[in-house]
Design a protein around this motif. Structure first.
Motif, PDB file in Angstrom:
ATOM      1  N   ARG A 103       0.810  -1.222   0.000  1.00 28.86           N
ATOM      2  CA  ARG A 103       0.000   0.000   0.000  1.00 28.86           C
ATOM      3  C   ARG A 103       0.845   1.276   0.000  1.00 28.86           C
ATOM      4  O   ARG A 103       0.346   2.355  -0.247  1.00 28.86           O
ATOM      5  N   ARG A 104       2.144   1.151   0.298  1.00 31.57           N
ATOM      6  CA  ARG A 104       3.015   2.334   0.268  1.00 31.57           C
ATOM      7  C   ARG A 104       3.330   2.759  -1.159  1.00 31.57           C
ATOM      8  O   ARG A 104       3.702   3.899  -1.402  1.00 31.57           O
ATOM      9  N   VAL A 105       3.194   1.853  -2.109  1.00 28.86           N
ATOM     10  CA  VAL A 105       3.533   2.132  -3.506  1.00 28.86           C
ATOM     11  C   VAL A 105       2.295   2.658  -4.230  1.00 28.86           C
ATOM     12  O   VAL A 105       1.223   2.067  -4.176  1.00 28.86           O
ATOM     13  N   VAL A 106       2.484   3.783  -4.916  1.00 28.51           N
ATOM     14  CA  VAL A 106       1.403   4.388  -5.700  1.00 28.51           C
ATOM     15  C   VAL A 106       1.823   4.353  -7.165  1.00 28.51           C
ATOM     16  O   VAL A 106       2.898   4.839  -7.533  1.00 28.51           O
ATOM     17  N   TRP A 107       0.976   3.776  -7.993  1.00 27.58           N
ATOM     18  CA  TRP A 107       1.237   3.689  -9.432  1.00 27.58           C
ATOM     19  C   TRP A 107       0.569   4.853 -10.140  1.00 27.58           C
ATOM     20  O   TRP A 107      -0.499   5.304  -9.737  1.00 27.58           O
ATOM     21  N   THR A 108       1.200   5.315 -11.185  1.00 24.77           N
ATOM     22  CA  THR A 108       0.672   6.444 -11.959  1.00 24.77           C
ATOM     23  C   THR A 108       0.721   6.086 -13.434  1.00 24.77           C
ATOM     24  O   THR A 108       1.701   5.521 -13.911  1.00 24.77           O
TER      25      THR A 108
END
Length: 155
Positions: A103-108
């Protein structure tokens, strides 16, 4: 300074080394070439950093990238890629989602609105590149590329 750069900068005091003169020439040339690009992008309400992020995300495809991957691919380093992406998201030019495994990783990824904004810029930007550098022969351009790559290797 022994070359044209001394006159362009209106300097009377010589620089301390040939390396410094080369550096000043690279900086001055970069600034000169970037002015036209900045104007073109400004007419599309984009900064060079925003355009760079959108191009990176367009190349990444549907899977998108996380902020550290975007930062690593940028032409000019931006210390706060997250804030840059925040502004693009507010404009609807990118979509973001959290990784289900971490959940710490945010994809864009680039949105359709982002694609609709930057795709029409490709042709005028390519024409601008040609206009800025077509006075140089293909051989000189290749040599310039190799010299700049070698300079980056030493940095």
């Amino acid at each position: 300074m022994s070359g044209r750069i001394q006159a362009e900068l209106k300097q009377t005091k010589p620089v301390s080394s040939l390396e410094e003169e080369a550096y000043l020439n690279v900086q001055r040339t970069s600034n000169t070439l970037n002015q036209g690009i900045a104007e073109l992008l400004r007419s599309h309400d984009l900064t060079q950093a925003q355009y760079n992020v959108l191009r990176i995300l367009r190349g990444a495809g549907e899977g998108g990238l996380n902020a550290s991957e975007i930062a690593g691919r940028m032409i000019s380093r931006d210390p706060d890629v997250t804030r840059l992406v925040d502004r693009l998201e507010k404009r609807g030019l990118v979509d973001r989602w959290r990784c289900s495994e971490d959940r710490r990783v945010v994809w864009t990824r680039i949105s359709q609105a982002g694609l609709d904004l930057i795709n029409p810029i490709d042709a005028p930007l390519n024409e601008l590149h040609r206009r800025l550098l077509s006075h140089m022969s293909q051989e000189k351009l290749q040599t310039l590329i190799e010299l700049l790559e070698e300079a980056r290797d030493g940095a």
